[in-house]
Scaffold this motif. Structure first.
Motif, PDB file in Angstrom:
ATOM      1  N   LYS A   6       5.999 -13.885  -4.409  1.00 39.43           N
ATOM      2  CA  LYS A   6       5.760 -15.326  -4.494  1.00 39.43           C
ATOM      3  C   LYS A   6       6.375 -15.893  -5.772  1.00 39.43           C
ATOM      4  CE  LYS A   6       2.024 -18.654  -3.752  1.00 39.43           C
ATOM      5  NZ  LYS A   6       0.568 -18.823  -3.530  1.00 39.43           N
ATOM      6  N   ASP A   7       6.309 -15.134  -6.864  1.00 36.07           N
ATOM      7  CA  ASP A   7       6.923 -15.570  -8.118  1.00 36.07           C
ATOM      8  C   ASP A   7       8.439 -15.672  -7.962  1.00 36.07           C
ATOM      9  OD1 ASP A   7       4.434 -15.574  -9.427  1.00 36.07           O
ATOM     10  OD2 ASP A   7       4.599 -13.428  -9.876  1.00 36.07           O
ATOM     11  N   VAL A   8       9.034 -14.705  -7.273  1.00 33.27           N
ATOM     12  CA  VAL A   8      10.479 -14.725  -7.044  1.00 33.27           C
ATOM     13  C   VAL A   8      10.864 -15.946  -6.219  1.00 33.27           C
ATOM     14  CG1 VAL A   8      12.421 -13.521  -5.967  1.00 33.27           C
ATOM     15  CG2 VAL A   8      10.680 -12.214  -7.214  1.00 33.27           C
ATOM     16  N   ALA A  11      10.692 -19.069  -8.351  1.00 32.57           N
ATOM     17  CA  ALA A  11      11.778 -19.132  -9.321  1.00 32.57           C
ATOM     18  C   ALA A  11      13.111 -19.485  -8.668  1.00 32.57           C
ATOM     19  CB  ALA A  11      11.895 -17.792 -10.057  1.00 32.57           C
ATOM     20  N   ALA A  12      13.300 -18.995  -7.436  1.00 30.06           N
ATOM     21  CA  ALA A  12      14.556 -19.254  -6.722  1.00 30.06           C
ATOM     22  C   ALA A  12      14.527 -20.558  -5.938  1.00 30.06           C
ATOM     23  CB  ALA A  12      14.867 -18.087  -5.786  1.00 30.06           C
ATOM     24  N   GLY A  13      13.328 -21.147  -5.821  1.00 27.92           N
ATOM     25  CA  GLY A  13      13.201 -22.388  -5.063  1.00 27.92           C
ATOM     26  C   GLY A  13      13.349 -22.188  -3.573  1.00 27.92           C
ATOM     27  N   VAL A  14      12.896 -21.021  -3.071  1.00 29.39           N
ATOM     28  CA  VAL A  14      12.975 -20.720  -1.641  1.00 29.39           C
ATOM     29  C   VAL A  14      11.607 -20.221  -1.173  1.00 29.39           C
ATOM     30  CG1 VAL A  14      15.443 -20.147  -1.775  1.00 29.39           C
ATOM     31  CG2 VAL A  14      13.722 -18.333  -2.060  1.00 29.39           C
ATOM     32  N   SER A  15      11.499 -19.907   0.111  1.00 37.25           N
ATOM     33  CA  SER A  15      10.252 -19.383   0.655  1.00 37.25           C
ATOM     34  C   SER A  15      10.195 -17.871   0.479  1.00 37.25           C
ATOM     35  CB  SER A  15      10.144 -19.723   2.143  1.00 37.25           C
ATOM     36  OG  SER A  15      11.120 -19.002   2.876  1.00 37.25           O
ATOM     37  N   ILE A  16       8.989 -17.299   0.627  1.00 38.27           N
ATOM     38  CA  ILE A  16       8.878 -15.846   0.524  1.00 38.27           C
ATOM     39  C   ILE A  16       9.578 -15.167   1.704  1.00 38.27           C
ATOM     40  CG2 ILE A  16       6.761 -15.906  -0.830  1.00 38.27           C
ATOM     41  CD1 ILE A  16       5.222 -15.073   1.643  1.00 38.27           C
ATOM     42  N   GLY A  17       9.690 -15.886   2.831  1.00 34.63           N
ATOM     43  CA  GLY A  17      10.425 -15.344   3.967  1.00 34.63           C
ATOM     44  C   GLY A  17      11.886 -15.125   3.625  1.00 34.63           C
TER      45      GLY A  17
END
Length: 336
Positions: A6-8, A11-17
């Motif tokens: 979720k942190d990634v 940070a990337a501005g995307v979904s966990i999917g």
């Protein structure tokens, strides 16, 4: 603190999917997005569980959700929110209802286990899971209702303080004698909201003996009839507070049928969004729950555990605070 998927994603501005697709090299992700995710992974020093990823191919890509009533709009919104993330994660969703019957709850769990689902989100029927054969080998997330001594994460609404706030709102409009309409006290939602009412009565110094608690069922027509029967026999209180959307809708219907004017003759407030399109007059003071957010948090937790084999060390409780919308159903503000 160890970074999570979720942190990634944040940070990337995307979904966990999307993060999952990049890590597992599955599904389509544009090169620009892929590079953004990889950069976030590097900056956060995120290390996904390689063993868990190697086991991914043995999964069924099925998850299950068990709710009390699949036709209930509130539950439908939870299901839809879970389905949105499941689709993005390339999983299929199996939905079941238990209709608040423990035996049907057991059967629903058994059916999902027979389908070898990779994880389960469920609304429990009662206050404990002692009589259920809960799975130990797949992640389970509980939603909407708390249970005693649960070893699973739980996503629920905040009920006690919200309930206190609604009673205080009625009090500030000069109301001192109330009719509190609630559902059966067999699960945490109704129990907490009634406890909030009692705390508010104590905090405000109200006379407990002057207050009335009326327990109603779960069918709109029956609720309306029960409320009308009580009001015709006992007369109108100064204020009415209903603890769930069905109790509130049934109360409003009973008042309409009786020709009672709100707020001129009685003030009304409650839990649940009974006016999605804003057509009711007066507008009602409501504590609006957010089932979409409940479903979103629960599904993110579930997929983090499924995809990266994250275990529950200490079960956590995630609270979603209802939004209180002030309408005109309580009348003019009066200083105490």
């Amino acid at each position: 603190m160890t970074p999570t998927i979720k942190d990634v994603a944040a940070a990337a501005g995307v979904s966990i999917g999307t993060v999952s697709k990049v890590i597992n090299k599955s599904g389509f992700v544009s090169e620009k997005i892929r590079e953004r995710v990889l950069l976030a992974i590097t900056l956060l020093n995120y290390k996904p569980n390689a063993v868990a990823r190697s086991l991914k191919q043995s999964k069924t890509h099925l998850i299950g959700i068990i709710v009390d009533d699949i036709s209930n709009l509130y539950m439908m919104k939870i299901i839809k929110s879970v389905e949105n993330l499941a689709t993005e994660m390339e999983y299929n969703l199996i939905s079941c209802s238990h209709n608040n019957r423990p035996e049907e709850e057991r059967k629903a769990l058994q059916r999902l286990m027979e389908k070898r689902v990779d994880g389960i989100i469920m609304v429990p029927t009662g206050s404990n899971l002692d009589e259920l054969n809960m799975p130990n080998n797949i992640p389970v997330i509980l939603v909407d209702r708390k249970v005693e001594n649960a070893r699973f994460d739980t996503v629920v609404h905040e009920n006690i303080n919200t309930s206190i706030t609604l009673v205080q709102h009625l009090y500030l409009h000069g109301r001192r004698k109330f009719l509190f309409i609630h559902g059966a006290l067999r699960h945490s939602v109704e129990i907490e909201r009634v406890n909030g009412i009692k705390k508010a009565i104590h905090l405000l110094g109200l006379d407990m003996s002057a207050q009335v608690f009326l327990e109603v069922g779960a069918a709109l027509g029956h609720i309306s009839a029960e409320v009308r029967k009580y009001l015709e026999h006992s007369g109108l209180p100064e204020g009415i507070y209903a603890t769930n959307h069905l109790a509130l809708a049934g109360t409003v219907r009973a008042l309409w049928d009786m020709g009672v004017q709100v707020p001129e003759e009685v003030s009304v407030a409650g839990f649940g969004d009974i006016d999605t399109y804003g057509l009711l007059r007066p507008s009602f003071t409501l504590a609006k729950e957010d089932p979409c957010e409940v479903g979103k948090i629960a599904s993110e937790l579930l997929f983090e555990r499924i995809e990266f084999d994250k275990q529950v060390d200490q079960p956590k409780e995630f609270l979603v605070t209802p939004k209180i919308t002030i309408g005109t159903s309580c009348g003019t503000h009066v200083r105490p």
